[in-house]
Motif scaffolding. Structure first.
Motif, PDB file in Angstrom:
ATOM      1  N   LEU A  19       0.851  -1.189   0.000  1.00  0.00           N
ATOM      2  CA  LEU A  19       0.000   0.000   0.000  1.00  0.00           C
ATOM      3  C   LEU A  19       0.888   1.239   0.000  1.00  0.00           C
ATOM      4  CD1 LEU A  19      -3.022   0.877   0.274  1.00  0.00           C
ATOM      5  CD2 LEU A  19      -2.550   1.147   2.704  1.00  0.00           C
ATOM      6  N   VAL A  20       0.701   2.116  -0.993  1.00  0.00           N
ATOM      7  CA  VAL A  20       1.530   3.315  -1.103  1.00  0.00           C
ATOM      8  C   VAL A  20       0.656   4.554  -1.249  1.00  0.00           C
ATOM      9  CG1 VAL A  20       3.440   2.051  -2.188  1.00  0.00           C
ATOM     10  CG2 VAL A  20       1.758   3.189  -3.628  1.00  0.00           C
ATOM     11  N   GLN A  21       1.246   5.698  -0.947  1.00  0.00           N
ATOM     12  CA  GLN A  21       0.585   6.976  -1.181  1.00  0.00           C
ATOM     13  C   GLN A  21       1.550   7.844  -1.979  1.00  0.00           C
ATOM     14  OE1 GLN A  21      -0.579   9.266   2.281  1.00  0.00           O
ATOM     15  NE2 GLN A  21      -2.246  10.170   1.119  1.00  0.00           N
ATOM     16  N   ARG A  22       1.048   8.388  -3.101  1.00  0.00           N
ATOM     17  CA  ARG A  22       1.879   9.241  -3.948  1.00  0.00           C
ATOM     18  C   ARG A  22       2.373  10.456  -3.176  1.00  0.00           C
ATOM     19  NH1 ARG A  22       1.802   8.398  -9.561  1.00  0.00           N
ATOM     20  NH2 ARG A  22       0.045   7.115 -10.199  1.00  0.00           N
ATOM     21  N   VAL A  23       3.612  10.852  -3.458  1.00  0.00           N
ATOM     22  CA  VAL A  23       4.154  12.090  -2.921  1.00  0.00           C
ATOM     23  C   VAL A  23       3.521  13.217  -3.721  1.00  0.00           C
ATOM     24  CG1 VAL A  23       6.251  13.449  -2.659  1.00  0.00           C
ATOM     25  CG2 VAL A  23       6.314  10.979  -2.268  1.00  0.00           C
ATOM     26  N   LYS A  24       2.999  14.208  -3.035  1.00  0.00           N
ATOM     27  CA  LYS A  24       2.340  15.318  -3.726  1.00  0.00           C
ATOM     28  C   LYS A  24       3.375  16.269  -4.290  1.00  0.00           C
ATOM     29  CE  LYS A  24      -1.876  14.930  -1.220  1.00  0.00           C
ATOM     30  NZ  LYS A  24      -3.040  15.525  -0.691  1.00  0.00           N
ATOM     31  N   ALA A  25       3.157  16.676  -5.537  1.00  0.00           N
ATOM     32  CA  ALA A  25       4.053  17.624  -6.194  1.00  0.00           C
ATOM     33  C   ALA A  25       3.879  19.010  -5.593  1.00  0.00           C
ATOM     34  CB  ALA A  25       3.757  17.663  -7.690  1.00  0.00           C
ATOM     35  N   VAL A  48       5.717   4.066   1.130  1.00  0.00           N
ATOM     36  CA  VAL A  48       5.084   2.798   1.497  1.00  0.00           C
ATOM     37  C   VAL A  48       4.411   2.960   2.853  1.00  0.00           C
ATOM     38  CG1 VAL A  48       5.489   0.359   2.002  1.00  0.00           C
ATOM     39  CG2 VAL A  48       6.778   1.472   0.173  1.00  0.00           C
ATOM     40  N   LEU A  49       3.094   2.653   2.904  1.00  0.00           N
ATOM     41  CA  LEU A  49       2.318   2.767   4.138  1.00  0.00           C
ATOM     42  C   LEU A  49       2.140   1.428   4.842  1.00  0.00           C
ATOM     43  CD1 LEU A  49      -0.508   5.154   2.897  1.00  0.00           C
ATOM     44  CD2 LEU A  49       1.608   5.761   4.064  1.00  0.00           C
ATOM     45  N   ALA A  50       2.003   0.344   4.060  1.00  0.00           N
ATOM     46  CA  ALA A  50       1.807  -0.995   4.634  1.00  0.00           C
ATOM     47  C   ALA A  50       2.287  -2.034   3.638  1.00  0.00           C
ATOM     48  CB  ALA A  50       0.337  -1.219   4.963  1.00  0.00           C
ATOM     49  N   PHE A  78       0.770   4.152 -14.472  1.00  0.00           N
ATOM     50  CA  PHE A  78      -0.566   3.565 -14.468  1.00  0.00           C
ATOM     51  C   PHE A  78      -0.520   2.209 -13.789  1.00  0.00           C
ATOM     52  CE2 PHE A  78      -0.196   6.243 -18.239  1.00  0.00           C
ATOM     53  CZ  PHE A  78      -1.217   7.140 -17.997  1.00  0.00           C
ATOM     54  N   GLY A  79      -1.660   1.739 -13.314  1.00  0.00           N
ATOM     55  CA  GLY A  79      -1.740   0.426 -12.697  1.00  0.00           C
ATOM     56  C   GLY A  79      -2.060   0.531 -11.222  1.00  0.00           C
ATOM     57  N   GLY A  80      -2.099  -0.596 -10.578  1.00  0.00           N
ATOM     58  CA  GLY A  80      -2.447  -0.638  -9.174  1.00  0.00           C
ATOM     59  C   GLY A  80      -3.942  -0.460  -8.970  1.00  0.00           C
ATOM     60  N   SER A  81      -4.378  -0.633  -7.746  1.00  0.00           N
ATOM     61  CA  SER A  81      -5.789  -0.453  -7.383  1.00  0.00           C
ATOM     62  C   SER A  81      -5.902   0.777  -6.504  1.00  0.00           C
ATOM     63  CB  SER A  81      -6.309  -1.677  -6.632  1.00  0.00           C
ATOM     64  OG  SER A  81      -6.233  -2.812  -7.444  1.00  0.00           O
ATOM     65  N   THR A  82      -6.581   1.799  -6.999  1.00  0.00           N
ATOM     66  CA  THR A  82      -6.723   3.053  -6.268  1.00  0.00           C
ATOM     67  C   THR A  82      -7.850   2.946  -5.254  1.00  0.00           C
ATOM     68  OG1 THR A  82      -5.962   4.266  -8.196  1.00  0.00           O
ATOM     69  CG2 THR A  82      -7.133   5.523  -6.523  1.00  0.00           C
ATOM     70  N   ILE A  92      -2.787   3.692  -3.138  1.00  0.00           N
ATOM     71  CA  ILE A  92      -2.768   2.740  -4.243  1.00  0.00           C
ATOM     72  C   ILE A  92      -2.182   1.428  -3.749  1.00  0.00           C
ATOM     73  CG2 ILE A  92      -2.070   2.352  -6.630  1.00  0.00           C
ATOM     74  CD1 ILE A  92      -1.460   5.389  -6.744  1.00  0.00           C
ATOM     75  N   LEU A  93      -2.786   0.331  -4.158  1.00  0.00           N
ATOM     76  CA  LEU A  93      -2.339  -1.004  -3.793  1.00  0.00           C
ATOM     77  C   LEU A  93      -1.655  -1.633  -5.006  1.00  0.00           C
ATOM     78  CD1 LEU A  93      -2.612  -2.702  -1.221  1.00  0.00           C
ATOM     79  CD2 LEU A  93      -4.686  -3.672  -2.164  1.00  0.00           C
TER      80      LEU A  93
END
Length: 105
Positions: A19-25, A48-50, A78-82, A92-93
């Motif tokens: 499980l990740v979270q995008r870094v905000k620009a 990476v969150l988990a 692209f990709g992953g499950s939002t 995103i997973l």
């Protein structure tokens, strides 16, 4: 897949999922100008969150994910499950094998 959940802590990845979270620009340039939200690109960097526990391959060997909680990683565009957390935040997973690289600081 888009589901609304209360927080990222309530999501526990299974198998080799991460499980990740995008870094905000930055919405502000180096000279101090603010950019409109539609002009700010999504970065391919994430935190990476988990991490799931891994899986057992066909030979019976335990395969653990190569990233850990807190790592900075490069993810595909692209990709992953939002998964929507609220109107602004999403996580995103990904599978461990879909993550492109770790970023050393």
């Amino acid at each position: 897949m888009s589901a609304i959940v209360k927080s990222a802590k309530s999501i526990v990845p299974l198998l080799d999922r991460v499980l990740v979270q995008r870094v905000k620009a930055q919405a502000k340039t180096a000279s101090g100008l603010y950019l409109p939200e539609k002009n700010v690109e999504k970065l391919n960097q994430a935190e990476v969150l988990a991490v799931g526990p891994g899986f057992t391959d066909a030979n019976g060997n335990k395969v653990t994910p190569q990233v850990q909680v807190g790592d900075k990683v490069l993810i595909p565009q692209f990709g992953g499950s939002t998964i929507k957390l609220n109107a602004e935040d999403e996580v995103i997973l990904f599978r461990d094998s879909e993550i492109l690289a770790k970023i050393r600081e």
